[in-house]
Design a protein around this motif. Structure first.
Motif, PDB file in Angstrom:
ATOM      1  N   LEU A   1       8.604  -0.920   5.415  1.00 20.83           N
ATOM      2  CA  LEU A   1       7.688   0.119   5.896  1.00 20.83           C
ATOM      3  C   LEU A   1       8.456   1.433   5.921  1.00 20.83           C
ATOM      4  N   ASN A   2       7.923   2.415   5.209  1.00 23.00           N
ATOM      5  CA  ASN A   2       8.522   3.741   5.182  1.00 23.00           C
ATOM      6  C   ASN A   2       7.444   4.789   5.359  1.00 23.00           C
ATOM      7  N   SER A   3       7.680   5.705   6.271  1.00 23.17           N
ATOM      8  CA  SER A   3       6.836   6.878   6.435  1.00 23.17           C
ATOM      9  C   SER A   3       7.717   8.092   6.176  1.00 23.17           C
ATOM     10  N   LEU A   4       7.320   8.904   5.218  1.00 28.62           N
ATOM     11  CA  LEU A   4       8.127  10.052   4.828  1.00 28.62           C
ATOM     12  C   LEU A   4       7.723  11.327   5.558  1.00 28.62           C
ATOM     13  N   VAL A   5       6.670  11.253   6.357  1.00 27.30           N
ATOM     14  CA  VAL A   5       6.256  12.378   7.208  1.00 27.30           C
ATOM     15  C   VAL A   5       5.973  11.841   8.602  1.00 27.30           C
TER      16      VAL A   5
ATOM     17  N   PHE B   1       0.836  -1.194   0.000  1.00 31.10           N
ATOM     18  CA  PHE B   1       0.000   0.000   0.000  1.00 31.10           C
ATOM     19  C   PHE B   1       0.872   1.245   0.000  1.00 31.10           C
ATOM     20  N   LEU B   2       0.319   2.303  -0.576  1.00 30.52           N
ATOM     21  CA  LEU B   2       0.938   3.622  -0.513  1.00 30.52           C
ATOM     22  C   LEU B   2       0.069   4.515   0.353  1.00 30.52           C
ATOM     23  N   ALA B   3       0.712   5.409   1.067  1.00 29.60           N
ATOM     24  CA  ALA B   3       0.008   6.484   1.749  1.00 29.60           C
ATOM     25  C   ALA B   3       0.184   7.726   0.893  1.00 29.60           C
TER      26      ALA B   3
ATOM     27  N   GLY C   1       2.340   5.527   9.190  1.00 28.94           N
ATOM     28  CA  GLY C   1       2.718   4.157   9.558  1.00 28.94           C
ATOM     29  C   GLY C   1       1.545   3.367  10.090  1.00 28.94           C
ATOM     30  N   ARG C   2       0.777   3.974  10.960  1.00 34.98           N
ATOM     31  CA  ARG C   2      -0.394   3.298  11.542  1.00 34.98           C
ATOM     32  C   ARG C   2      -1.395   2.916  10.458  1.00 34.98           C
ATOM     33  N   GLY C   3      -1.649   3.820   9.520  1.00 30.41           N
ATOM     34  CA  GLY C   3      -2.598   3.535   8.442  1.00 30.41           C
ATOM     35  C   GLY C   3      -2.124   2.422   7.532  1.00 30.41           C
ATOM     36  N   LEU C   4      -0.838   2.421   7.221  1.00 32.48           N
ATOM     37  CA  LEU C   4      -0.283   1.381   6.363  1.00 32.48           C
ATOM     38  C   LEU C   4      -0.314   0.017   7.045  1.00 32.48           C
ATOM     39  N   ILE C   5       0.075  -0.030   8.301  1.00 33.03           N
ATOM     40  CA  ILE C   5       0.050  -1.299   9.046  1.00 33.03           C
ATOM     41  C   ILE C   5      -1.373  -1.819   9.171  1.00 33.03           C
TER      42      ILE C   5
ATOM     43  N   VAL D   1       3.579   9.608   0.513  1.00 35.35           N
ATOM     44  CA  VAL D   1       4.265   9.913   1.778  1.00 35.35           C
ATOM     45  C   VAL D   1       4.561   8.658   2.591  1.00 35.35           C
ATOM     46  N   GLY D   2       4.243   7.491   2.054  1.00 31.12           N
ATOM     47  CA  GLY D   2       4.522   6.263   2.786  1.00 31.12           C
ATOM     48  C   GLY D   2       4.327   5.042   1.920  1.00 31.12           C
ATOM     49  N   LEU D   3       4.993   3.975   2.338  1.00 30.18           N
ATOM     50  CA  LEU D   3       4.955   2.712   1.599  1.00 30.18           C
ATOM     51  C   LEU D   3       5.059   1.561   2.579  1.00 30.18           C
ATOM     52  N   ILE D   4       4.275   0.528   2.328  1.00 35.27           N
ATOM     53  CA  ILE D   4       4.423  -0.736   3.039  1.00 35.27           C
ATOM     54  C   ILE D   4       4.331  -1.850   2.007  1.00 35.27           C
ATOM     55  N   THR D   5       5.216  -2.830   2.122  1.00 34.56           N
ATOM     56  CA  THR D   5       5.131  -4.028   1.290  1.00 34.56           C
ATOM     57  C   THR D   5       5.044  -5.234   2.211  1.00 34.56           C
ATOM     58  N   TYR D   6       4.428  -6.281   1.719  1.00 37.25           N
ATOM     59  CA  TYR D   6       4.256  -7.473   2.559  1.00 37.25           C
ATOM     60  C   TYR D   6       4.340  -8.734   1.716  1.00 37.25           C
ATOM     61  N   HIS D   7       4.570  -9.835   2.410  1.00 32.97           N
ATOM     62  CA  HIS D   7       4.589 -11.168   1.803  1.00 32.97           C
ATOM     63  C   HIS D   7       3.567 -12.006   2.557  1.00 32.97           C
ATOM     64  N   LEU D   8       2.628 -12.563   1.823  1.00 34.50           N
ATOM     65  CA  LEU D   8       1.564 -13.385   2.403  1.00 34.50           C
ATOM     66  C   LEU D   8       1.704 -14.794   1.858  1.00 34.50           C
ATOM     67  N   GLU D   9       1.853 -15.745   2.784  1.00 35.82           N
ATOM     68  CA  GLU D   9       1.981 -17.144   2.388  1.00 35.82           C
ATOM     69  C   GLU D   9       1.281 -18.008   3.427  1.00 35.82           C
ATOM     70  N   ASP D  10       0.338 -18.809   2.947  1.00 33.05           N
ATOM     71  CA  ASP D  10      -0.476 -19.632   3.842  1.00 33.05           C
ATOM     72  C   ASP D  10      -1.115 -18.734   4.901  1.00 33.05           C
ATOM     73  N   ASN D  11      -0.885 -19.012   6.167  1.00 31.16           N
ATOM     74  CA  ASN D  11      -1.449 -18.182   7.245  1.00 31.16           C
ATOM     75  C   ASN D  11      -0.428 -17.217   7.816  1.00 31.16           C
TER      76      ASN D  11
END
Length: 95
Positions: free
Chosen positions: A70-74, A44-46, A80-84, A53-63
């Motif tokens: 995770l980057n917050s530029l402001v 996701f991007l913020a 960060g809270r919104g991305l998480i 102003v922010g980026l989060i990437t994730y890896h989803l596998e099984d459960n």
């Protein structure tokens, strides 16, 4: 505040690659003995006032859902809270 959390699209990939290179020194992340190409992962991007102003990437596998980057530029804007929270929702829905 006008903060929007939106899924990454293919048109965002160039910005993501540049941002990871600038802030992490690479778009590759090693975690738990596994190499991730973070600029190709889902996430996701913020966006605030039309600017990323922010980026989060994730890896989803099984459960298992792992936040890879995770980057917050402001600060103190809830980026960060919104991305998480967005990734948490994906993990809950996948369970």
């Amino acid at each position: 505040m006008q903060l929007e959390i939106k899924p990454i699209t293919e048109s965002d990939r160039s910005w993501i690659q540049d941002m990871l290179q600038e802030h992490w020194g690479s778009s590759q992340v090693v975690s738990r003995g596994r190499l991730h190409q973070a600029d190709t992962l889902p996430g996701f991007l913020a966006v605030q006032w039309g600017r990323q102003v922010g980026l989060i990437t994730y890896h989803l596998e099984d459960n298992d859902c792992e936040i890879v980057s995770l980057n917050s530029l402001v600060e103190k804007q809830g980026v960060g809270r919104g991305l998480i929270e967005a990734v948490r929702q994906i993990a809950v829905e996948a369970d």
